[in-house]
Write a protein that holds these residues in place. Structure first.
Motif, PDB file in Angstrom:
ATOM      1  N   LEU A 272       5.568  17.920  35.279  1.00  0.00           N
ATOM      2  CA  LEU A 272       6.157  16.605  34.925  1.00  0.00           C
ATOM      3  C   LEU A 272       7.368  16.556  33.964  1.00  0.00           C
ATOM      4  CD1 LEU A 272       2.743  14.751  34.313  1.00  0.00           C
ATOM      5  CD2 LEU A 272       4.042  14.749  36.619  1.00  0.00           C
ATOM      6  N   ILE A 273       8.405  17.432  34.633  1.00  0.00           N
ATOM      7  CA  ILE A 273       9.694  17.308  33.908  1.00  0.00           C
ATOM      8  C   ILE A 273      10.741  16.889  34.714  1.00  0.00           C
ATOM      9  CG2 ILE A 273       8.683  19.062  32.126  1.00  0.00           C
ATOM     10  CD1 ILE A 273      10.530  21.243  33.722  1.00  0.00           C
ATOM     11  N   HIS A 274      12.027  16.775  34.016  1.00  0.00           N
ATOM     12  CA  HIS A 274      13.210  16.511  34.967  1.00  0.00           C
ATOM     13  C   HIS A 274      13.722  17.658  35.417  1.00  0.00           C
ATOM     14  CE1 HIS A 274      13.103  12.363  33.899  1.00  0.00           C
ATOM     15  NE2 HIS A 274      12.871  12.411  32.393  1.00  0.00           N
ATOM     16  N   ARG A 275      13.498  18.098  36.647  1.00  0.00           N
ATOM     17  CA  ARG A 275      13.891  19.297  37.049  1.00  0.00           C
ATOM     18  C   ARG A 275      15.279  19.012  37.761  1.00  0.00           C
ATOM     19  NH1 ARG A 275      10.659  23.497  36.911  1.00  0.00           N
ATOM     20  NH2 ARG A 275       8.248  23.004  36.416  1.00  0.00           N
ATOM     21  N   ILE A 276      16.317  18.916  37.258  1.00  0.00           N
ATOM     22  CA  ILE A 276      17.554  18.368  37.767  1.00  0.00           C
ATOM     23  C   ILE A 276      18.617  19.601  37.766  1.00  0.00           C
ATOM     24  CG2 ILE A 276      18.356  17.448  36.035  1.00  0.00           C
ATOM     25  CD1 ILE A 276      18.669  16.245  39.680  1.00  0.00           C
ATOM     26  N   THR A 277      18.311  20.557  36.879  1.00  0.00           N
ATOM     27  CA  THR A 277      19.252  21.700  36.855  1.00  0.00           C
ATOM     28  C   THR A 277      18.459  22.960  37.224  1.00  0.00           C
ATOM     29  OG1 THR A 277      18.471  22.350  34.408  1.00  0.00           O
ATOM     30  CG2 THR A 277      20.289  20.577  34.607  1.00  0.00           C
ATOM     31  N   CYS A 278      19.613  23.949  37.485  1.00  0.00           N
ATOM     32  CA  CYS A 278      18.901  25.165  38.005  1.00  0.00           C
ATOM     33  C   CYS A 278      18.319  26.042  36.703  1.00  0.00           C
ATOM     34  CB  CYS A 278      19.962  26.041  38.325  1.00  0.00           C
ATOM     35  SG  CYS A 278      21.266  25.579  39.692  1.00  0.00           S
ATOM     36  N   TYR A 279      18.718  25.683  35.613  1.00  0.00           N
ATOM     37  CA  TYR A 279      18.023  26.207  34.394  1.00  0.00           C
ATOM     38  C   TYR A 279      16.331  25.700  34.135  1.00  0.00           C
ATOM     39  CZ  TYR A 279      22.800  26.518  33.340  1.00  0.00           C
ATOM     40  OH  TYR A 279      23.960  26.848  33.374  1.00  0.00           O
ATOM     41  N   SER A 280      16.155  24.513  34.765  1.00  0.00           N
ATOM     42  CA  SER A 280      14.831  23.821  34.709  1.00  0.00           C
ATOM     43  C   SER A 280      13.760  24.816  35.117  1.00  0.00           C
ATOM     44  CB  SER A 280      14.939  22.590  35.198  1.00  0.00           C
ATOM     45  OG  SER A 280      15.783  21.743  34.598  1.00  0.00           O
ATOM     46  N   CYS A 281      14.213  25.582  36.086  1.00  0.00           N
ATOM     47  CA  CYS A 281      13.170  26.371  36.992  1.00  0.00           C
ATOM     48  C   CYS A 281      13.385  27.807  36.794  1.00  0.00           C
ATOM     49  CB  CYS A 281      13.177  26.178  38.363  1.00  0.00           C
ATOM     50  SG  CYS A 281      12.251  24.490  38.900  1.00  0.00           S
ATOM     51  N   HIS A 282      14.756  28.270  36.707  1.00  0.00           N
ATOM     52  CA  HIS A 282      14.907  29.722  36.780  1.00  0.00           C
ATOM     53  C   HIS A 282      15.246  30.187  35.526  1.00  0.00           C
ATOM     54  CE1 HIS A 282      14.948  29.671  41.233  1.00  0.00           C
ATOM     55  NE2 HIS A 282      15.473  28.495  41.134  1.00  0.00           N
ATOM     56  N   SER A 283      15.438  29.472  34.528  1.00  0.00           N
ATOM     57  CA  SER A 283      16.026  29.825  32.901  1.00  0.00           C
ATOM     58  C   SER A 283      17.277  30.183  33.025  1.00  0.00           C
ATOM     59  CB  SER A 283      15.076  30.983  32.408  1.00  0.00           C
ATOM     60  OG  SER A 283      15.311  32.278  32.884  1.00  0.00           O
ATOM     61  N   GLU A 284      17.831  30.603  31.963  1.00  0.00           N
ATOM     62  CA  GLU A 284      19.416  30.949  31.785  1.00  0.00           C
ATOM     63  C   GLU A 284      19.360  32.613  31.948  1.00  0.00           C
ATOM     64  OE1 GLU A 284      20.513  29.130  27.981  1.00  0.00           O
ATOM     65  OE2 GLU A 284      21.745  27.726  29.147  1.00  0.00           O
ATOM     66  N   LYS A 285      18.455  33.033  32.330  1.00  0.00           N
ATOM     67  CA  LYS A 285      18.415  34.592  32.572  1.00  0.00           C
ATOM     68  C   LYS A 285      17.564  34.569  34.000  1.00  0.00           C
ATOM     69  CE  LYS A 285      18.760  36.271  28.103  1.00  0.00           C
ATOM     70  NZ  LYS A 285      18.199  37.009  26.864  1.00  0.00           N
ATOM     71  N   PRO A 286      18.242  34.264  35.142  1.00  0.00           N
ATOM     72  CA  PRO A 286      17.492  34.394  36.194  1.00  0.00           C
ATOM     73  C   PRO A 286      17.615  35.582  36.948  1.00  0.00           C
ATOM     74  CG  PRO A 286      19.633  33.411  36.655  1.00  0.00           C
ATOM     75  CD  PRO A 286      19.634  33.527  35.031  1.00  0.00           C
ATOM     76  N   HIS A 287      18.206  36.667  36.776  1.00  0.00           N
ATOM     77  CA  HIS A 287      18.500  37.899  37.705  1.00  0.00           C
ATOM     78  C   HIS A 287      17.365  38.768  36.960  1.00  0.00           C
ATOM     79  CE1 HIS A 287      22.127  35.490  38.027  1.00  0.00           C
ATOM     80  NE2 HIS A 287      21.967  35.728  39.133  1.00  0.00           N
ATOM     81  N   LYS A 288      16.387  39.175  37.730  1.00  0.00           N
ATOM     82  CA  LYS A 288      15.357  39.955  37.296  1.00  0.00           C
ATOM     83  C   LYS A 288      15.763  41.642  36.998  1.00  0.00           C
ATOM     84  CE  LYS A 288      11.886  37.569  39.539  1.00  0.00           C
ATOM     85  NZ  LYS A 288      10.679  37.498  40.329  1.00  0.00           N
ATOM     86  N   THR A 289      16.646  41.989  38.024  1.00  0.00           N
ATOM     87  CA  THR A 289      17.044  43.430  37.916  1.00  0.00           C
ATOM     88  C   THR A 289      18.613  43.700  37.588  1.00  0.00           C
ATOM     89  OG1 THR A 289      17.611  43.319  40.226  1.00  0.00           O
ATOM     90  CG2 THR A 289      15.311  43.785  39.820  1.00  0.00           C
ATOM     91  N   ASP A 290      19.442  42.681  37.146  1.00  0.00           N
ATOM     92  CA  ASP A 290      20.739  42.841  37.122  1.00  0.00           C
ATOM     93  C   ASP A 290      21.124  42.034  35.759  1.00  0.00           C
ATOM     94  OD1 ASP A 290      23.591  43.047  37.007  1.00  0.00           O
ATOM     95  OD2 ASP A 290      23.600  43.060  39.199  1.00  0.00           O
TER      96      ASP A 290
END
Length: 541
Positions: A272-290
């Motif tokens: 129940l949050i405002h999921r309007i930015t990419c960061y909302s779900c993926h965080s500011e470190k979205p790349h797992k291996t790079d």
């Protein structure tokens, strides 16, 4: 060439020294995916009740307002909530009322220009009934159209020139017969909004499919994996409201004055949050291996890499020249010229340019856009006039490099007062441009309607209007490669004010790079000579 080799030589040597540090960073970087709570078909019992069982909806309805009244008997606060939103007012709730910031106010674009005096056509996409002029009563709750956002039969149609009315009896428009809907059947089908509900208006804004936004068109009804990874029908199959979350009928998104970019909420357990930015779900470190890619997120938006082109399946309109409108065919009807299934010229509107697979323009953007309005002065010497402007810079900590669609136009303006004007386009009266094809009469009528000053003299001026590109997110396999930007003539060639490796020359870096290369070669040569010498003099015991 030598400068580039020097730079990459330096980069290679530094990479060796930083290898362990980067590996450690990659191991500890938070690249978790966002939470995925259960959600499914909007018609499922998990999301809404079966409205076909409600007695209040099991009767004959003669109009849309009658249906709304029945809806409000249960959802007794829904209309009041909706009436506070931009979907109802078409004015930004975050702006002062006197600013009239919104499509129902003084905001101008270079598509259909402005709604004033043209309400009966524009409001066929308004979520209400009876919005035919500036005297519309926004306080009447029964005028809220619940069905346009919630019905699921696909049979509910808004009559195009009907000021938001649903046709009450068979009628003809544009050679097509429009029939009244089965209101009871439609009302009983309601559920949470689907892509079809949202797309009916948002995919066709500006008078046709793909006209306004290059990243919003009918291809998103059932997109494939490589068009949009989130909305892919065989994958995540997100609805629009999955990201444009809604609280009390207020849909998260851009609203002229407000911006969603300042809300960088990361991974939360609650959905129940405002999921309007990419960061909302993926965080500011979205790349797992790079980890190196994660180093870019403080200056580069996710969209810049993951939306390599927009309008990848259907074309989008890139320019609109109103100054050439008015030509007619031998029968006295507006001349129409088609190219690749699109109008390249329409006597009602002028010349168009359509394109597919468009490379965006890139700008520093902190989420703030400012807009010129009908009351702002413009300088004809500064053409093209930027109707709206993205704010941000390299030094702005909230700014990122974002992709934009920039639509070019040519539209009328008051050449004495140096202000934009409103032409009265739609109507049956002789002063409507699409009736009499007289710009002088149409502009005078439109400006009289707004009550704003007009000198009576007009000309046409070149303009630009930009749209942030944030849909049509490609999978990582289709994202941009490093050399798309890190190159002298790369995508960021026009974005100045900062040093970009691979694009910009740096004398010191080049010198150090070549120094390291030469030193390395000399070291290898010296080491080889020593080995040869020591081997020749050595004796086995």
């Amino acid at each position: 060439m030598y400068r580039k080799l020097g730079f990459f030589a330096l980069a290679a040597c530094l990479a060796i020294g930083l290898g362990l540090a980067l590996s450690a960073s990659a191991a500890t970087g938070d690249g978790r995916e966002g939470p995925k709570p259960p959600f499914g078909n909007p018609n499922s019992a998990n999301n809404t009740a079966d409205h076909s069982k409600f007695e209040v909806l099991q009767k004959e309805f003669k109009s849309g307002p009658e249906v709304t009244k029945a809806c409000l008997s249960c959802h007794n606060e829904a209309a009041e909530q909706f009436q506070k939103t931009i979907h109802w007012k078409w004015l930004c709730p975050a702006a002062k009322p006197e600013a009239k910031l919104g499509k129902a106010g003084y905001v101008v674009n270079n598509f259909c220009i402005n709604i004033n005096s043209n309400e009966p056509r524009c409001t066929s996409c308004h979520a209400g009934y009876g919005y035919k002029d500036k005297n519309f009563d926004f306080s009447v709750q029964e005028n809220v159209d619940c069905l346009v956002c919630h019905e699921q039969t696909g049979t509910y149609k808004k009559f195009p020139p009907g000021a938001g009315y649903v046709v009450k009896e068979p009628t003809m428009f544009g050679g097509k017969e429009w029939l009244p809907p089965d209101f009871a059947k439609v009302a009983q089908s309601v559920a949470l909004p689907t892509r079809k509900n949202c797309g009916t208006c948002h995919f066709y804004g500006g008078g046709g499919e793909g006209v306004k936004h290059g990243d919003l068109d009918a291809s998103l009804y059932k997109p494939k994996w490589d068009l949009d990874v989130h909305m892919n029908v065989d994958g995540e199959n997100f609805t629009c409201t999955r990201c444009h979350t809604t609280v009390q009928h207020a849909v998260a998104g851009r609203c002229y004055k407000s911006t969603p970019l300042t809300d960088r909420r990361s991974l939360l357990d609650s959905d129940l949050i405002h999921r309007i930015t990419c960061y909302s779900c993926h965080s500011e470190k979205p790349h797992k291996t790079d980890a190196k890619l994660n180093d870019h997120t403080d200056k580069v938006s996710c969209q810049a890499c993951h939306i390599p082109e927009f309008a990848r399946e259907h074309s989008t309109k890139m320019s609109w020249d109103w100054s050439t409108a008015g030509k007619k065919n031998a029968k006295g009807k507006p001349l129409v010229i088609e190219k690749d299934g699109r109008h390249s010229y329409n006597g009602m509107k002028g010349d168009f340019v359509w394109k597919k697979n468009v490379v965006p323009e890139y700008k520093w953007f902190n989420g703030k856009l400012t807009y010129l309005t009908l009351t702002d002065k413009i300088d004809p010497a500064q053409q093209p006039i930027e109707i709206n402007k993205a704010h941000g810079s390299y030094d702005d900590p909230d700014a990122r490099i974002f992709p934009f669609k920039v639509h070019k136009g040519k539209q009328p303006f008051d050449k004495v007062n140096n202000t934009f004007v409103v032409p009265h386009l739609f109507g049956k009266d002789k002063n409507a441009y699409w009736k009499g094809y007289n710009w002088a009469n149409a502009i005078q009528t439109g400006m009289d309607y707004t009550g704003l000053p007009y000198s009576g003299e007009f000309d046409f001026i070149s303009t630009e209007y930009m749209y942030q590109t944030t849909h049509m997110v490609a999978p990582k396999e289709k994202a941009l490669s490093c050399d798309a930007c890190h190159a002298p003539q790369g995508r960021l060639a026009k974005l100045t004010g900062f040093y970009l490796p691979g694009r910009d020359a740096n004398g010191f870096a080049d010198y150090v790079g070549w120094l390291i290369v030469v030193a390395s070669l000399l070291g290898v040569l010296f080491h080889g000579l020593v080995r040869i010498a020591s081997t020749g003099n050595g004796k086995e015991e």
